[in-house]
Design a protein around this motif. Structure first.
Motif, PDB file in Angstrom:
ATOM      1  N   ILE A 106       0.851  -1.200   0.000  1.00 24.28           N
ATOM      2  CA  ILE A 106       0.000   0.000   0.000  1.00 24.28           C
ATOM      3  C   ILE A 106       0.888   1.252   0.000  1.00 24.28           C
ATOM      4  N   GLY A 107       0.483   2.262  -0.774  1.00 21.20           N
ATOM      5  CA  GLY A 107       1.125   3.567  -0.614  1.00 21.20           C
ATOM      6  C   GLY A 107       1.616   4.238  -1.861  1.00 21.20           C
ATOM      7  N   ALA A 108       1.860   5.540  -1.729  1.00 28.89           N
ATOM      8  CA  ALA A 108       2.394   6.458  -2.748  1.00 28.89           C
ATOM      9  C   ALA A 108       1.342   6.823  -3.790  1.00 28.89           C
ATOM     10  N   LYS A 109       1.725   7.759  -4.646  1.00 27.58           N
ATOM     11  CA  LYS A 109       0.828   8.192  -5.726  1.00 27.58           C
ATOM     12  C   LYS A 109       0.643   7.044  -6.719  1.00 27.58           C
ATOM     13  N   THR A 110      -0.461   7.070  -7.447  1.00 29.60           N
ATOM     14  CA  THR A 110      -0.788   5.955  -8.349  1.00 29.60           C
ATOM     15  C   THR A 110       0.373   5.573  -9.265  1.00 29.60           C
ATOM     16  N   ASP A 134      -2.753   2.281  -4.156  1.00 27.38           N
ATOM     17  CA  ASP A 134      -1.989   3.503  -3.892  1.00 27.38           C
ATOM     18  C   ASP A 134      -2.333   4.014  -2.489  1.00 27.38           C
ATOM     19  N   GLY A 135      -1.665   5.109  -2.079  1.00 31.49           N
ATOM     20  CA  GLY A 135      -1.815   5.559  -0.690  1.00 31.49           C
ATOM     21  C   GLY A 135      -2.816   6.675  -0.486  1.00 31.49           C
ATOM     22  N   TYR A 136      -3.550   7.036  -1.527  1.00 30.37           N
ATOM     23  CA  TYR A 136      -4.479   8.158  -1.384  1.00 30.37           C
ATOM     24  C   TYR A 136      -5.904   7.647  -1.177  1.00 30.37           C
ATOM     25  N   ILE A 137      -6.244   7.545   0.107  1.00 31.22           N
ATOM     26  CA  ILE A 137      -7.521   6.955   0.519  1.00 31.22           C
ATOM     27  C   ILE A 137      -8.510   8.097   0.729  1.00 31.22           C
ATOM     28  N   VAL A 160       3.315  -0.368   4.153  1.00 29.37           N
ATOM     29  CA  VAL A 160       2.483   0.827   3.976  1.00 29.37           C
ATOM     30  C   VAL A 160       3.380   2.057   3.864  1.00 29.37           C
ATOM     31  N   ALA A 161       3.373   2.692   2.690  1.00 29.09           N
ATOM     32  CA  ALA A 161       4.228   3.862   2.428  1.00 29.09           C
ATOM     33  C   ALA A 161       3.356   5.097   2.256  1.00 29.09           C
ATOM     34  N   MET A 162       2.943   5.692   3.381  1.00 27.69           N
ATOM     35  CA  MET A 162       2.051   6.852   3.322  1.00 27.69           C
ATOM     36  C   MET A 162       2.533   8.017   4.174  1.00 27.69           C
ATOM     37  N   GLY A 163       3.714   7.896   4.809  1.00 25.34           N
ATOM     38  CA  GLY A 163       4.191   8.937   5.720  1.00 25.34           C
ATOM     39  C   GLY A 163       3.591   8.765   7.113  1.00 25.34           C
ATOM     40  N   SER A 164       4.288   9.344   8.109  1.00 25.09           N
ATOM     41  CA  SER A 164       3.853   9.210   9.515  1.00 25.09           C
ATOM     42  C   SER A 164       3.036  10.426   9.950  1.00 25.09           C
ATOM     43  N   PRO A 165       2.092  10.283  10.863  1.00 20.02           N
ATOM     44  CA  PRO A 165       1.695   9.044  11.531  1.00 20.02           C
ATOM     45  C   PRO A 165       0.557   8.305  10.808  1.00 20.02           C
ATOM     46  N   LYS A 166       0.173   8.804   9.606  1.00 19.53           N
ATOM     47  CA  LYS A 166      -0.957   8.210   8.884  1.00 19.53           C
ATOM     48  C   LYS A 166      -0.768   6.693   8.699  1.00 19.53           C
ATOM     49  N   GLN A 167       0.446   6.331   8.254  1.00 22.57           N
ATOM     50  CA  GLN A 167       0.673   4.912   7.965  1.00 22.57           C
ATOM     51  C   GLN A 167       0.613   4.062   9.242  1.00 22.57           C
ATOM     52  N   LEU A 185       6.709   2.668   5.559  1.00 28.00           N
ATOM     53  CA  LEU A 185       7.832   2.948   4.661  1.00 28.00           C
ATOM     54  C   LEU A 185       8.003   4.404   4.268  1.00 28.00           C
ATOM     55  N   GLY A 186       7.139   5.301   4.759  1.00 21.30           N
ATOM     56  CA  GLY A 186       7.299   6.720   4.399  1.00 21.30           C
ATOM     57  C   GLY A 186       7.396   6.901   2.899  1.00 21.30           C
ATOM     58  N   GLY A 187       8.464   7.583   2.483  1.00 18.53           N
ATOM     59  CA  GLY A 187       8.628   7.868   1.053  1.00 18.53           C
ATOM     60  C   GLY A 187       9.486   6.851   0.300  1.00 18.53           C
ATOM     61  N   SER A 188       9.596   5.623   0.826  1.00 20.23           N
ATOM     62  CA  SER A 188      10.513   4.639   0.220  1.00 20.23           C
ATOM     63  C   SER A 188      10.166   4.254  -1.218  1.00 20.23           C
ATOM     64  N   PHE A 189       8.871   4.275  -1.573  1.00 20.79           N
ATOM     65  CA  PHE A 189       8.525   3.892  -2.949  1.00 20.79           C
ATOM     66  C   PHE A 189       9.016   4.953  -3.931  1.00 20.79           C
ATOM     67  N   ASP A 190       9.059   6.220  -3.470  1.00 23.96           N
ATOM     68  CA  ASP A 190       9.584   7.292  -4.329  1.00 23.96           C
ATOM     69  C   ASP A 190      11.077   7.066  -4.594  1.00 23.96           C
ATOM     70  N   VAL A 191      11.768   6.581  -3.572  1.00 24.93           N
ATOM     71  CA  VAL A 191      13.199   6.301  -3.731  1.00 24.93           C
ATOM     72  C   VAL A 191      13.388   5.060  -4.606  1.00 24.93           C
TER      73      VAL A 191
HETATM   74  N1  UDP Z   1       1.477   9.511   0.692  1.00 18.71           N
HETATM   75  C1  UDP Z   1       0.423   8.635   0.517  1.00 18.71           C
HETATM   76  N2  UDP Z   1      -0.799   8.979   0.983  1.00 18.71           N
HETATM   77  C2  UDP Z   1      -1.051  10.148   1.617  1.00 18.71           C
HETATM   78  C3  UDP Z   1       0.032  11.044   1.826  1.00 18.71           C
HETATM   79  C4  UDP Z   1       1.296  10.682   1.360  1.00 18.71           C
HETATM   80  O1  UDP Z   1       0.607   7.560  -0.041  1.00 18.71           O
HETATM   81  O2  UDP Z   1      -2.187  10.384   2.004  1.00 18.71           O
HETATM   82  C5  UDP Z   1       2.795   9.120   0.212  1.00 18.71           C
HETATM   83  C6  UDP Z   1       3.521  10.144  -0.631  1.00 18.71           C
HETATM   84  O3  UDP Z   1       3.120  10.012  -1.982  1.00 18.71           O
HETATM   85  C7  UDP Z   1       4.960   9.756  -0.387  1.00 18.71           C
HETATM   86  C8  UDP Z   1       4.936   9.239   1.053  1.00 18.71           C
HETATM   87  O4  UDP Z   1       3.588   8.932   1.334  1.00 18.71           O
HETATM   88  O5  UDP Z   1       5.316   8.685  -1.241  1.00 18.71           O
HETATM   89  C9  UDP Z   1       5.383  10.239   2.123  1.00 18.71           C
HETATM   90  O6  UDP Z   1       6.692  10.504   1.988  1.00 18.71           O
HETATM   91  P1  UDP Z   1       7.474  11.412   3.066  1.00 18.71           P
HETATM   92  O7  UDP Z   1       8.859  11.492   2.573  1.00 18.71           O
HETATM   93  O8  UDP Z   1       6.707  12.678   3.354  1.00 18.71           O
HETATM   94  O9  UDP Z   1       7.341  10.518   4.378  1.00 18.71           O
HETATM   95  P2  UDP Z   1       8.410  10.308   5.528  1.00 18.71           P
HETATM   96  O10 UDP Z   1       9.384   9.307   4.977  1.00 18.71           O
HETATM   97  O11 UDP Z   1       9.019  11.674   5.801  1.00 18.71           O
HETATM   98  O12 UDP Z   1       7.533   9.778   6.643  1.00 18.71           O
END
Ligand code: UDP
Length: 239
Positions: A106-110, A134-137, A160-167, A185-191
């Protein structure tokens, strides 16, 4: 008895209780045995800990994902503690279990999400992904449908890659319905998809990845001011 079966005493870093794992394999063994949510802890999370985040950190498997957290843990006697980078850990988990366990992602933009799935299947053609999105619920109904689906598919591992504390809040609700290994996983899928660049290896190896991010994203400077206080705690053994 393997290393994971031993009791691991947590280290209290100003209220944040971290497991001083000695490496990724140690952590994975422990997570496989106990299940639960893997939460990365760095200096920023210790500085910003509050009544919302502390229960998330302390009721789950918090590990040191930052040199600041490792230095503090070592200062408190956990001399074997090492930094475990969350953005590498999930790939190690897949490497170990791709042909034996099931995954939900789960997570990140489509576009980033779809590219993540494509690359995972390319690297591990036999990986068993039983569900993903994707992560946009949009709303609670969609969120509930996702929690139901995870409970229904019963994956062994959920990322779950959605950023904290949402994830973490989402994973906590999922864990109530289904026991598994969860990792935020925060922004790991972007990386992973090269949408965002991580620091070059030299910066990572010298524990100054934060400085690289600061140069690339100068707006983070206000976040980094707080680290002066953190450095002061470290210097004067205030942990
Ligand atoms: N994201 C998501 N859903 C949301 C908000 C953010 O999937 O509602 C994704 C966003 O596309 C990005 C990641 O969560 O891939 C957040 O990355 P960020 O680097 O801000 O998180 P951090 O690693 O700092 O917790």
């Amino acid at each position: 008895m393997n290393e994971a079966s031993q009791t691991i005493e947590r280290i209290d870093l100003r209220g944040v209780k971290v497991y001083p794992f000695t490496g990724p394999d140690h952590l994975i063994d422990f997570a496989d045995e106990h299940k639960g949510i893997l939460v990365a802890v760095n200096a920023e999370k210790i500085m910003n800990a509050n009544e919302l985040t502390l229960p998330i950190l302390n009721n789950n498997i918090a590990y040191c994902d930052g040199s600041g957290a490792v230095l503090a843990a070592r200062q408190k006697g956990a001399t074997q503690a090492v930094k475990i980078a969350g953005c590498e850990l999930w790939l190690k988990i897949i490497e170990r279990y791709h042909d034996t366990k099931t995954f939900y992602i789960i997570g990140a933009k489509t576009e980033v999400h779809d590219e993540t799935i494509r690359r995972l299947l390319q690297r591990w053609p036999d990986i068993k992904i039983v569900g993903h999105r994707d992560g946009y619920i949009k709303d609670d109904t969609e969120r509930q449908a996702l929690i139901d689906d995870v409970a229904d598919k019963r994956p062994d591992v959920v990322f779950v890659a959605m950023g904290s504390p949402k994830q973490e809040l989402l994973m906590a609700d999922m864990l109530k319905r289904h026991r598994a290994i969860y990792q935020g996983l925060g922004g790991s899928f972007d990386v992973f998809t090269d949408t965002v660049k991580r620091a070059p290896k030299w910066w990572i190896d010298h524990n100054i990845e934060f400085a690289y991010r600061l140069i690339k994203q100068p707006k983070r400077i206000t976040r980094n001011f707080k680290f002066i206080k953190y450095a002061w705690w470290l210097l004067w053994h205030k942990f």
